[in-house]
Design an enzyme around this catalytic site. Sequence first.
Site, PDB file in Angstrom:
ATOM      1  N   HIS A   7     -16.055 132.204 -21.992  1.00  0.00           N
ATOM      2  CA  HIS A   7     -15.384 130.811 -21.267  1.00  0.00           C
ATOM      3  C   HIS A   7     -15.386 129.585 -22.186  1.00  0.00           C
ATOM      4  O   HIS A   7     -16.533 129.584 -22.908  1.00  0.00           O
ATOM      5  CB  HIS A   7     -15.502 130.740 -19.815  1.00  0.00           C
ATOM      6  CG  HIS A   7     -16.875 130.626 -19.481  1.00  0.00           C
ATOM      7  ND1 HIS A   7     -17.826 131.520 -18.999  1.00  0.00           N
ATOM      8  CD2 HIS A   7     -17.618 129.462 -19.552  1.00  0.00           C
ATOM      9  CE1 HIS A   7     -18.946 130.897 -18.865  1.00  0.00           C
ATOM     10  NE2 HIS A   7     -18.871 129.713 -18.996  1.00  0.00           N
ATOM     11  N   HIS A  78     -19.224 122.945 -22.492  1.00  0.00           N
ATOM     12  CA  HIS A  78     -19.826 124.020 -23.254  1.00  0.00           C
ATOM     13  C   HIS A  78     -18.962 125.095 -23.729  1.00  0.00           C
ATOM     14  O   HIS A  78     -17.755 125.295 -22.875  1.00  0.00           O
ATOM     15  CB  HIS A  78     -21.074 124.624 -22.740  1.00  0.00           C
ATOM     16  CG  HIS A  78     -20.765 125.155 -21.291  1.00  0.00           C
ATOM     17  ND1 HIS A  78     -20.811 124.594 -20.000  1.00  0.00           N
ATOM     18  CD2 HIS A  78     -20.661 126.554 -20.894  1.00  0.00           C
ATOM     19  CE1 HIS A  78     -20.534 125.340 -19.172  1.00  0.00           C
ATOM     20  NE2 HIS A  78     -20.437 126.530 -19.759  1.00  0.00           N
ATOM     21  N   GLU A 128     -23.442 128.332 -24.270  1.00  0.00           N
ATOM     22  CA  GLU A 128     -24.301 129.381 -23.257  1.00  0.00           C
ATOM     23  C   GLU A 128     -24.063 130.776 -23.524  1.00  0.00           C
ATOM     24  O   GLU A 128     -23.102 131.086 -24.236  1.00  0.00           O
ATOM     25  CB  GLU A 128     -23.155 129.154 -21.911  1.00  0.00           C
ATOM     26  CG  GLU A 128     -23.768 129.893 -20.707  1.00  0.00           C
ATOM     27  CD  GLU A 128     -22.756 129.744 -19.629  1.00  0.00           C
ATOM     28  OE1 GLU A 128     -21.630 129.412 -19.486  1.00  0.00           O
ATOM     29  OE2 GLU A 128     -23.394 129.890 -18.370  1.00  0.00           O
TER      30      GLU A 128
HETATM   31 CO    CO Z   1     -20.570 128.326 -18.272  1.00  0.00          CO
END
Ligand code: CO
Length: 134
Positions: A7, A78, A128
């Site tokens: 994502h 992020h 991440e």
């Molecule tokens: Co995230």
Amino acid sequence: MLLRLDHIAIAVPDLERAIHRFADDLGIPLAGRDSVPTQKTTTAFFPIPGTRIELVHPLDQSGPIQAFLDKRGGGLHHLCFATDDLEGDVETLRAKGYQFITPGPVAGAHNSRVIFIHPKSCDGVLIELVAEQR
Ligand code: CO
């Protein structure tokens, strides 16, 4: 090994307004919401082919997302990559000198395990890593 872009997260100062924007104006259906109390974050997910957009908002006017909003308003927060070997990738990257926000993986949204690479290890981009769920 990193498998795919899981994502792209955008920090938003007004979650309902941002949900309206993505769902109604951009026409990407809202798939769900989740809160991650350990990260003081609430999220809304919008899958699009191959990945999804994740809107992130502070749960109670505190925590890292609130700090980001206080400093920059909203914005790209992020990128998240899914991996089939979270611990192995962390070990490999650490050996190459990458720094992480936490000593090890922590609980993420949807009962996942995640870890964040420090932005100073990636030209200012927060990355991440999430363990792929089977
Ligand atoms: Co995230």
